[in-house]
Write a protein that holds these residues in place. Structure first.
Motif, PDB file in Angstrom:
ATOM      1  N   GLY A  55       0.829  -1.205   0.000  1.00 41.31           N
ATOM      2  CA  GLY A  55       0.000   0.000   0.000  1.00 41.31           C
ATOM      3  C   GLY A  55       0.861   1.253   0.000  1.00 41.31           C
ATOM      4  N   GLY A 109      -0.268   4.504   0.136  1.00 43.12           N
ATOM      5  CA  GLY A 109      -0.951   5.715   0.620  1.00 43.12           C
ATOM      6  C   GLY A 109      -0.086   6.371   1.692  1.00 43.12           C
ATOM      7  N   GLY A 165       1.727   3.861   4.085  1.00 47.15           N
ATOM      8  CA  GLY A 165       2.845   3.139   3.489  1.00 47.15           C
ATOM      9  C   GLY A 165       4.040   4.047   3.256  1.00 47.15           C
ATOM     10  N   LEU A 191       4.700  -1.717  -2.387  1.00 43.51           N
ATOM     11  CA  LEU A 191       3.922  -2.256  -3.506  1.00 43.51           C
ATOM     12  C   LEU A 191       2.543  -1.609  -3.520  1.00 43.51           C
ATOM     13  N   MET A 238     -10.286  18.480   1.728  1.00 48.05           N
ATOM     14  CA  MET A 238      -9.982  17.807   2.998  1.00 48.05           C
ATOM     15  C   MET A 238     -10.845  18.396   4.103  1.00 48.05           C
ATOM     16  N   ASN A 239     -11.181  17.573   5.072  1.00 49.52           N
ATOM     17  CA  ASN A 239     -11.873  18.142   6.223  1.00 49.52           C
ATOM     18  C   ASN A 239     -10.915  18.348   7.389  1.00 49.52           C
ATOM     19  N   MET A 249       1.179  -3.054  -8.757  1.00 48.57           N
ATOM     20  CA  MET A 249       1.537  -4.310  -8.076  1.00 48.57           C
ATOM     21  C   MET A 249       0.438  -4.638  -7.079  1.00 48.57           C
ATOM     22  N   GLY A 260      -4.947   0.637   4.133  1.00 45.38           N
ATOM     23  CA  GLY A 260      -6.033   1.573   4.399  1.00 45.38           C
ATOM     24  C   GLY A 260      -7.320   0.883   4.810  1.00 45.38           C
ATOM     25  N   TYR A 288     -10.313   1.974   3.492  1.00 39.41           N
ATOM     26  CA  TYR A 288     -11.347   2.486   2.585  1.00 39.41           C
ATOM     27  C   TYR A 288     -11.297   1.751   1.258  1.00 39.41           C
ATOM     28  N   GLN A 340     -19.153  11.971   7.369  1.00 40.42           N
ATOM     29  CA  GLN A 340     -18.568  13.119   6.658  1.00 40.42           C
ATOM     30  C   GLN A 340     -18.923  13.097   5.175  1.00 40.42           C
ATOM     31  N   SER A 341     -18.916  11.916   4.548  1.00 40.74           N
ATOM     32  CA  SER A 341     -19.235  11.872   3.118  1.00 40.74           C
ATOM     33  C   SER A 341     -20.685  12.269   2.880  1.00 40.74           C
TER      34      SER A 341
HETATM   35  C1  LIG Z   1     -14.704  10.608   2.621  1.00 41.07           C
HETATM   36  C2  LIG Z   1     -13.420  10.594   3.378  1.00 41.07           C
HETATM   37  C3  LIG Z   1     -12.822  11.795   3.711  1.00 41.07           C
HETATM   38  C4  LIG Z   1     -11.610  11.815   4.395  1.00 41.07           C
HETATM   39  N1  LIG Z   1     -11.039  13.010   4.710  1.00 41.07           N
HETATM   40  C5  LIG Z   1      -9.892  13.025   5.408  1.00 41.07           C
HETATM   41  C6  LIG Z   1      -9.245  14.255   5.746  1.00 41.07           C
HETATM   42  O1  LIG Z   1      -9.698  15.331   5.416  1.00 41.07           O
HETATM   43  N2  LIG Z   1      -8.078  14.205   6.462  1.00 41.07           N
HETATM   44  C7  LIG Z   1      -7.504  13.004   6.830  1.00 41.07           C
HETATM   45  O2  LIG Z   1      -6.445  13.019   7.462  1.00 41.07           O
HETATM   46  N3  LIG Z   1      -8.096  11.836   6.510  1.00 41.07           N
HETATM   47  C8  LIG Z   1      -9.250  11.811   5.815  1.00 41.07           C
HETATM   48  N4  LIG Z   1      -9.834  10.630   5.475  1.00 41.07           N
HETATM   49  C9  LIG Z   1      -9.202   9.419   5.809  1.00 41.07           C
HETATM   50  C10 LIG Z   1      -8.240   9.223   4.620  1.00 41.07           C
HETATM   51  O3  LIG Z   1      -8.849   8.582   3.548  1.00 41.07           O
HETATM   52  C11 LIG Z   1      -7.082   8.634   5.107  1.00 41.07           C
HETATM   53  O4  LIG Z   1      -6.450   9.631   5.929  1.00 41.07           O
HETATM   54  C12 LIG Z   1      -6.080   8.160   4.084  1.00 41.07           C
HETATM   55  O5  LIG Z   1      -6.540   7.899   2.790  1.00 41.07           O
HETATM   56  C13 LIG Z   1      -5.620   6.873   4.676  1.00 41.07           C
HETATM   57  O6  LIG Z   1      -4.374   6.607   4.133  1.00 41.07           O
HETATM   58  P1  LIG Z   1      -3.861   5.126   4.083  1.00 41.07           P
HETATM   59  O7  LIG Z   1      -2.494   5.165   3.533  1.00 41.07           O
HETATM   60  O8  LIG Z   1      -4.034   4.455   5.396  1.00 41.07           O
HETATM   61  O9  LIG Z   1      -4.891   4.409   3.101  1.00 41.07           O
HETATM   62  P2  LIG Z   1      -5.161   4.668   1.559  1.00 41.07           P
HETATM   63  O10 LIG Z   1      -5.119   6.091   1.207  1.00 41.07           O
HETATM   64  O11 LIG Z   1      -6.402   3.904   1.245  1.00 41.07           O
HETATM   65  O12 LIG Z   1      -3.926   3.969   0.857  1.00 41.07           O
HETATM   66  C14 LIG Z   1      -3.806   2.557   0.830  1.00 41.07           C
HETATM   67  C15 LIG Z   1      -3.204   2.182  -0.471  1.00 41.07           C
HETATM   68  O13 LIG Z   1      -3.050   0.765  -0.488  1.00 41.07           O
HETATM   69  C16 LIG Z   1      -3.329   0.297  -1.783  1.00 41.07           C
HETATM   70  N5  LIG Z   1      -3.697  -1.114  -1.688  1.00 41.07           N
HETATM   71  C17 LIG Z   1      -4.780  -1.631  -1.090  1.00 41.07           C
HETATM   72  N6  LIG Z   1      -4.789  -2.965  -1.195  1.00 41.07           N
HETATM   73  C18 LIG Z   1      -3.673  -3.304  -1.879  1.00 41.07           C
HETATM   74  C19 LIG Z   1      -3.136  -4.527  -2.314  1.00 41.07           C
HETATM   75  N7  LIG Z   1      -3.732  -5.686  -2.049  1.00 41.07           N
HETATM   76  N8  LIG Z   1      -1.978  -4.509  -3.018  1.00 41.07           N
HETATM   77  C20 LIG Z   1      -1.335  -3.322  -3.282  1.00 41.07           C
HETATM   78  N9  LIG Z   1      -1.820  -2.137  -2.895  1.00 41.07           N
HETATM   79  C21 LIG Z   1      -2.971  -2.118  -2.201  1.00 41.07           C
HETATM   80  C22 LIG Z   1      -4.460   1.180  -2.247  1.00 41.07           C
HETATM   81  O14 LIG Z   1      -4.541   1.207  -3.655  1.00 41.07           O
HETATM   82  C23 LIG Z   1      -4.093   2.529  -1.653  1.00 41.07           C
HETATM   83  O15 LIG Z   1      -3.373   3.336  -2.555  1.00 41.07           O
HETATM   84  C24 LIG Z   1     -11.025  10.588   4.769  1.00 41.07           C
HETATM   85  C25 LIG Z   1     -11.642   9.366   4.452  1.00 41.07           C
HETATM   86  C26 LIG Z   1     -12.826   9.370   3.757  1.00 41.07           C
HETATM   87  C27 LIG Z   1     -13.471   8.050   3.430  1.00 41.07           C
END
Ligand SMILES: Cc1cc2nc3c(=O)[nH]c(=O)nc-3n(C[C@H](O)[C@H](O)[C@H](O)COP(=O)(O)OP(=O)(O)OC[C@H]3O[C@@H](n4cnc5c(N)ncnc54)[C@H](O)[C@@H]3O)c2cc1C
Length: 429
Positions: A23, A25, A28, A45, A64-65, A111, A142, A144, A186-187
């Motif tokens: 991941g 994001g 990661g 990856l 962003m919120n 990947m 993540g 989501y 929020q959504s």
């Molecule tokens: C509507 C909404 C609004 C939000 N607003 C805010 C905000 O304003 N401020 C804030 O701080 N947070 C906010 N969030 C939360 C926000 O989405 C997270 O902060 C952020 O996206 C989480 O980051 P992450 O790296 O944990 O996950 P992600 O951003 O989901 O990144 C995970 C990554 O892993 C990859 N992945 C998943 N499975 C696999 C796999 N099997 N193999 C390879 N890659 C994979 C995905 O493609 C993705 O790119 C919000 C969430 C939502 C739903």
């Protein structure tokens, strides 16, 4: 051909690497930053073609919120001119791409990790781009990934367009007529405002996510949430840490109703009602073109408005007092007892409801982890991100260690701890 600094990728053989992060994001990349600093060989990856994580799944008008100051990723704190403003979707995505370049994250896009299993004291990782062997794996995928849609959706007539917020982009996507939004996290709250501004007729099924003040005691509320969550334990205040949650299910409770649009504001549901959005209780059934809502809108709105003060507000006040911070008292919004007429049964045709937008959240999807470490919520069993399986770690999930774990300004705290554990493990300590 690209030279791979961490070893060749011979045909029919697994690539070998100390650590794989699944991941790319914010979780990661933040972990990658700390692993690089510790000299741990690793790859990130990412299944998508481009970086930007789940931010790429947001609607066109999304901002962003959390304020820009929360873009506080390790090694690249927000340095722009508007720390109190709220960045728009595409700028957030660019920010992450810039961050990955800045920290020289060893990312492999396209990947998709399809299976992780244990093998020879480490892990075998199957991906859409071949197999890998790793001593350690950090899950950073993540929360989501898999949109949640309630089973009652099957009872809606085929003529009604159904979309999850994950797939919503703009009002033009919806057919003429009224739209029912189910859920006021929020959504749901933000998209209701988006549709109202576009002149659409909107019905809103109200959930129980609390309304929160945008400004609290002299700062944006996120300032206090991050400070109290991260530094509260230094004063013995653990309310915003995972150990204090009433149940494991509470890890998935919705976030406060806030928006960053137009400079940021609280989403006040009664105000949306006054502006013309038709408020309803919880959607209970959809049969023969008839919707049934719980007949408890008054109690729901009262609970939504009281929720913040009962838990979060107290936690923030306790932190401010314990840390000896001189912050002005909070001036609560004036009491609002406006209440619309809200019939518990609504006929879709009579109200010309032609689309339903499910703002009902997401499920965790770690089905590719073929190791028995997941609990009943598909959440890895862990302590501070260190799972029960030696060498397997997790970062970025809601309430991993605290309220801040899955938001921008907080993910670095957990990433640093987990990367430290990985580094010690690689060094044999
Ligand atoms: C509507 C909404 C609004 C939000 N607003 C805010 C905000 O304003 N401020 C804030 O701080 N947070 C906010 N969030 C939360 C926000 O989405 C997270 O902060 C952020 O996206 C989480 O980051 P992450 O790296 O944990 O996950 P992600 O951003 O989901 O990144 C995970 C990554 O892993 C990859 N992945 C998943 N499975 C696999 C796999 N099997 N193999 C390879 N890659 C994979 C995905 O493609 C993705 O790119 C919000 C969430 C939502 C739903």
């Amino acid at each position: 051909m690209e030279t791979d600094p961490l070893g060749p990728a011979p045909d029919n053989h697994a690539r070998k690497v100390d650590t794989l992060i699944v991941g790319g994001g914010q979780a990661g990349l933040a972990t990658s930053y700390f692993l690089s600093r510790a000299g741990v060989g690793h790859y990130v990856l990412e299944r998508r073609a481009a970086l930007g994580g789940a931010w790429q799944d947001r609607w066109d008008a999304f901002v962003m919120n959390t304020p820009n100051f929360s873009l506080d990723l390790p090694g690249m704190p927000y340095a722009g001119a508007e720390p109190g403003a709220f960045m728009a979707r595409d700028d957030v995505v660019d920010y992450f791409r810039d961050y990955a370049q800045r920290i020289e994250a060893p990312v492999r896009t396209d990947m998709d990790v399809t299976r992780i299993s244990t093998s020879d004291g480490g892990f075998s990782v199957e991906t859409s781009g071949g197999s890998w062997r790793a001593r350690n794996v950090v899950l950073a995928t993540g929360a989501y990934q898999e949109p949640k849609i309630p089973a009652l959706a099957a009872g809606l007539p085929k003529s009604v367009l159904q979309l999850h917020t994950h797939d919503y982009r703009n009002p033009e996507q919806l057919p003429d007529g009224a739209v029912l939004i189910v859920g006021t996290g929020q959504s749901g709250g933000q998209i209701a405002e988006d549709l109202l501004a576009a002149g659409r007729e909107v019905h809103l099924a109200v959930a129980t996510c609390p309304e929160a003040p945008r400004r609290y005691r002299g700062h944006d509320i996120i300032y206090w949430i991050l400070r109290a969550g991260i530094h509260g334990p230094e004063y013995g205040l653990n309310t915003l840490t995972v150990g204090q949650l009433p149940s494991p299910a509470a890890r998935f409770a919705c976030n406060p109703l806030l928006s960053g649009t137009d400079g940021g504001h609280t989403i006040h549901l009664r105000e949306l009602g006054r502006q013309g959005i038709r408020l309803h209780g919880h959607l209970e059934a959809a049969d023969d073109g008839e919707l049934t809502f719980t007949d408890d809108l008054a109690e729901r709105l009262a609970a939504v408005e009281a929720g913040f003060g009962q838990r979060m507000g107290r936690a923030l006040d306790a932190y401010i007092a314990a840390a000896g911070i001189d912050a002005p008292e909070h001036q609560p919004a004036p009491a609002d007892d406006w209440l619309p007429v809200s019939p518990p049964r609504v006929n879709l045709a009579a109200e010309n409801i032609t689309s339903v937008l499910w703002a009902t959240g997401y499920k965790l999807d770690l089905s590719f982890v073929d190791i028995p470490v997941l609990d009943a919520w598909s959440y890895p069993r862990h302590v501070r991100g260190v799972t029960e399986q030696p060498g397997l770690y997790v970062v970025g999930l809601p309430w991993l260690t605290g309220h801040y774990s899955s938001i921008l300004g907080g993910v670095g705290v957990d990433a640093e701890y987990v990367a430290g554990c990985v580094a010690r493990c690689v060094a044999g300590r």
